[in-house]
Design a protein around this motif. Structure first.
Motif, PDB file in Angstrom:
ATOM      1  N   ILE A  59      58.093  58.450  20.864  1.00 25.16           N
ATOM      2  CA  ILE A  59      59.316  58.184  20.109  1.00 25.16           C
ATOM      3  C   ILE A  59      59.147  56.936  19.249  1.00 25.16           C
ATOM      4  N   MET A  60      58.531  55.890  19.805  1.00 28.85           N
ATOM      5  CA  MET A  60      58.303  54.668  19.036  1.00 28.85           C
ATOM      6  C   MET A  60      57.382  54.930  17.835  1.00 28.85           C
ATOM      7  N   ALA A  61      56.348  55.736  18.024  1.00 29.95           N
ATOM      8  CA  ALA A  61      55.425  56.054  16.936  1.00 29.95           C
ATOM      9  C   ALA A  61      56.134  56.856  15.839  1.00 29.95           C
ATOM     10  N   VAL A  62      57.001  57.777  16.222  1.00 28.85           N
ATOM     11  CA  VAL A  62      57.731  58.572  15.228  1.00 28.85           C
ATOM     12  C   VAL A  62      58.697  57.688  14.446  1.00 28.85           C
ATOM     13  N   ILE A  63      59.367  56.766  15.128  1.00 29.58           N
ATOM     14  CA  ILE A  63      60.287  55.864  14.433  1.00 29.58           C
ATOM     15  C   ILE A  63      59.521  54.997  13.437  1.00 29.58           C
ATOM     16  N   LEU A  64      58.353  54.496  13.821  1.00 29.33           N
ATOM     17  CA  LEU A  64      57.535  53.730  12.888  1.00 29.33           C
ATOM     18  C   LEU A  64      57.077  54.596  11.714  1.00 29.33           C
ATOM     19  N   GLY A  65      56.782  55.863  11.974  1.00 33.28           N
ATOM     20  CA  GLY A  65      56.398  56.779  10.896  1.00 33.28           C
ATOM     21  C   GLY A  65      57.522  57.015   9.916  1.00 33.28           C
ATOM     22  N   ILE A  66      58.733  57.176  10.422  1.00 32.42           N
ATOM     23  CA  ILE A  66      59.888  57.356   9.537  1.00 32.42           C
ATOM     24  C   ILE A  66      60.109  56.091   8.711  1.00 32.42           C
ATOM     25  N   PHE A  67      60.033  54.928   9.363  1.00 30.48           N
ATOM     26  CA  PHE A  67      60.206  53.663   8.654  1.00 30.48           C
ATOM     27  C   PHE A  67      59.129  53.489   7.581  1.00 30.48           C
ATOM     28  N   GLY A  68      57.879  53.811   7.921  1.00 32.26           N
ATOM     29  CA  GLY A  68      56.798  53.686   6.959  1.00 32.26           C
ATOM     30  C   GLY A  68      56.937  54.647   5.793  1.00 32.26           C
TER      31      GLY A  68
END
Length: 64
Positions: free
Chosen positions: A44-53
Motif C-alpha cells: 500500500i505504501m509503494a502504491v501511494i508513492l507511485g500515485i504521488f510520483g
C-alpha cells in the motif's frame, strides 16, 4: 469525450491496485495472518508513492 494520457491511465491502475490491496488487508486482519498484513502494508505504501510520483511527475518515485 475527454482524453486520457499515460499518466491518467497509470493513476487509474494505481487506484485500482490500492483498492485491491486494502480489501486484501481487511481479510488478512480477519484471519490474523501477520506476515501478509505486513506485506500488504508495504505494498500500500509503494502504491501511494507511485500515485504521488505520477501526479507530481517525479521519476524517482516512479522507479521505486
Amino acid at each position: 469525450m475527454g482524453r486520457c494520457n499515460g499518466r491518467c491511465t497509470l493513476v487509474g491502475f494505481c487506484c485500482l491496485q490500492l483498492v485491491a490491496a486494502l480489501e486484501r488487508q481487511i481479510f488478512d486482519f480477519l484471519g490474523y495472518q501477520w506476515v501478509p498484513i505486513l506485506a500488504n502494508f508495504l505494498h500500500i505504501m509503494a502504491v501511494i508513492l507511485g500515485i504521488f510520483g505520477t501526479i507530481q511527475y517525479r521519476s524517482k518515485y516512479l522507479m521505486m
